[in-house]
Design a protein around this motif. Structure first.
Motif, mmCIF file in Angstrom:
data_model
loop_
_atom_site.group_PDB
_atom_site.id
_atom_site.type_symbol
_atom_site.label_atom_id
_atom_site.label_comp_id
_atom_site.label_asym_id
_atom_site.label_seq_id
_atom_site.Cartn_x
_atom_site.Cartn_y
_atom_site.Cartn_z
ATOM 1 N N GLY A 31 -67.331 38.700 -94.972
ATOM 2 C CA GLY A 31 -68.779 38.874 -95.107
ATOM 3 C C GLY A 31 -69.408 37.797 -95.976
ATOM 4 O O GLY A 31 -70.630 37.707 -96.074
ATOM 5 N N GLY A 32 -68.559 36.948 -96.599
ATOM 6 C CA GLY A 32 -69.057 35.824 -97.388
ATOM 7 C C GLY A 32 -68.810 34.525 -96.635
ATOM 8 O O GLY A 32 -68.437 34.542 -95.449
ATOM 9 N N SER A 33 -68.984 33.387 -97.322
ATOM 10 C CA SER A 33 -68.846 32.099 -96.642
ATOM 11 C C SER A 33 -67.389 31.796 -96.267
ATOM 12 O O SER A 33 -67.113 31.023 -95.368
ATOM 13 C CB SER A 33 -69.404 30.976 -97.521
ATOM 14 O OG SER A 33 -68.686 30.909 -98.729
ATOM 15 N N LYS A 34 -66.457 32.419 -96.971
ATOM 16 C CA LYS A 34 -65.052 32.150 -96.682
ATOM 17 C C LYS A 34 -64.623 32.780 -95.355
ATOM 18 O O LYS A 34 -63.865 32.192 -94.592
ATOM 19 C CB LYS A 34 -64.171 32.682 -97.820
ATOM 20 C CG LYS A 34 -62.724 32.296 -97.691
ATOM 21 C CD LYS A 34 -61.950 32.570 -98.955
ATOM 22 C CE LYS A 34 -60.488 32.159 -98.777
ATOM 23 N NZ LYS A 34 -59.713 32.403 -99.979
ATOM 24 N N GLN A 35 -65.088 33.985 -95.121
ATOM 25 C CA GLN A 35 -64.756 34.677 -93.869
ATOM 26 C C GLN A 35 -66.009 35.399 -93.375
ATOM 27 O O GLN A 35 -66.201 36.593 -93.645
ATOM 28 C CB GLN A 35 -63.601 35.670 -94.095
ATOM 29 C CG GLN A 35 -63.007 36.199 -92.797
ATOM 30 C CD GLN A 35 -61.918 37.235 -93.036
ATOM 31 O OE1 GLN A 35 -61.381 37.374 -94.145
ATOM 32 N NE2 GLN A 35 -61.582 37.986 -92.001
ATOM 33 N N PRO A 36 -66.867 34.655 -92.669
ATOM 34 C CA PRO A 36 -68.119 35.278 -92.216
ATOM 35 C C PRO A 36 -67.844 36.473 -91.303
ATOM 36 O O PRO A 36 -66.771 36.559 -90.707
ATOM 37 C CB PRO A 36 -68.822 34.154 -91.450
ATOM 38 C CG PRO A 36 -68.144 32.897 -91.866
ATOM 39 C CD PRO A 36 -66.752 33.261 -92.253
ATOM 40 N N ALA A 37 -68.815 37.342 -91.204
ATOM 41 C CA ALA A 37 -68.662 38.528 -90.362
ATOM 42 C C ALA A 37 -68.412 38.118 -88.917
ATOM 43 O O ALA A 37 -69.058 37.218 -88.392
ATOM 44 C CB ALA A 37 -69.927 39.380 -90.449
#
Ligand code: ACO
Length: 330
Positions: A199-205
């Protein structure tokens, strides 16, 4: 006389109406009332209604705090919302939503994110704006809707958290005391010990992240437990030392309410009697950023803090991070 101190001039709390006791959780996951009580000290927690949000709870805690302080929303210079569960990921800041809802037309607003340590950070930040003389009225709110990021299928975490908000109004004052010292710390090595993977920039939804339940909180409870039992006494002793005080001077400690065993461990390490450490984790569970301001409110309501008392607050959480502060109640 010129204003040279900061004072907590008003306080308020909001607990959602819905009480979820351990027996209700027994019907959702493979757990028991006995296990939850014995391992965490939690008996029940509050869960926000579907229409409630971090912002709406923050506003309901802030209004009584402003009333008590005798500060109109329009007189606020700054609003700091400590939260790990903002209404929207990233932006806008929940602080801006609270500013609008309160009608605080002159106030700047932003969020502080530091896991369950966020209110500890926010309180120290807010106090600095007053101690520099830059501002006179600052609202600091801790609000978290933990029920929205908990995996209700994961018995190792879902039994521990609850929803709530607590608020304080900081004001400039010529009464001596206020914030005497603080310690802020971070150990980012522990980041994977307590986090929300996606859900953040590392692993977008993505479809996959939702399928993997990667938008829910993951925690290595044993490691966080060890960290907490070390950092509470350690950072309180360091903050006391910076204030030129010792544990003998402490009238009340308000630790982050995560687990009664963590609190008891810290209390024994600090060699304090039970009446000098505040607990309400049995009623609300771990309410993250709301935990310390709600506990502070209840300690004040119960007459456990009076003028001149030395009060230590210690927040800790994801990061891993911690924030301890020593206040002389003025
Ligand atoms: N019901 C029944 N059994 C459970 C449950 C449950 N809800 N949860 C875990 N268990 C089981 C485990 O699977 C394990 O079984 P096993 O021995 O067969 O593997 C057993 O109980 C013991 O588990 P532990 O994890 O060793 O239990 P522990 O005594 O460490 O307690 C707890 C777990 C309560 C999570 C504790 O470690 C803790 O409080 N940690 C700190 C958590 C914390 O403070 N987090 C918040 C930080 S603030 C923030 O930023 C959000």
């Amino acid at each position: 006389m010129s204003d040279s101190s900061v004072r907590i001039a008003g306080w308020g709390k909001y607990l959602p109406q819905r009480v979820v006791d351990n027996h209700e959780l027994e019907r959702m996951v493979d757990t028991s009332d006995d296990w939850i009580r014995a391992r965490s000290g939690i008996v029940e927690r509050r869960i926000a209604a579907p229409e409630e949000t971090t912002c709406s709870m923050a506003v309901r805690a802030a209004r009584p705090a402003l009333d008590m302080a005798g500060v109109e929303a329009g007189e606020l210079d700054l609003i700091i919302v400590a939260t790990g569960t903002p209404d929207h990921p990233g932006f806008p800041a929940t602080g801006s939503l609270v500013q609008e809802a309160l009608g605080a037309t002159r106030a700047g607003a932003f969020d502080v994110g530091a896991g369950c340590g966020a209110f500890g950070y926010g309180l120290v930040i807010g106090a600095q704006f007053i101690l520099t003389g830059a501002q006179r009225n600052v609202l600091v709110v801790g609000s978290d809707a933990m029920s929205r990021v908990i995996d209700w299928r994961d018995r190792t975490t879902c039994v521990l958290f609850g929803d709530a908000a607590g608020a304080v109004v900081l004001r400039a004052t010529d009464r001596p005391g206020g914030l005497l010292s603080f310690v802020l710390g971070s150990d980012g090595c522990g980041a994977p010990k307590l986090y929300v993977p996606a859900g953040g920039s590392k692993q977008p939804a993505s479809h996959e992240s939702v399928e993997a339940r990667a938008h829910f909180l993951k925690m290595d409870g044993r490691d966080v437990f060890r960290f907490a039992t070390r950092v509470i006494p350690g950072s309180i002793l360091e903050a006391l030392d910076r204030a030129g005080l010792t544990t003998a001077d402490l009238d009340l400690v308000i630790p982050h309410q995560a687990n009664i065993r963590i609190i008891e461990h810290a209390r024994k390490k600090l060699e304090l009697p039970p009446e000098r450490v505040f607990t309400n984790v049995d009623k609300y569970g771990n309410t993250s950023s709301a935990s310390i301001p709600v506990a502070l409110c209840e300690a004040l309501e119960q007459g456990r803090i009076v003028e001149g008392d030395i009060v230590a607050m210690c927040a800790f959480g994801a990061g891993l991070c911690w924030a301890s502060a020593i206040w002389k109640w003025n």
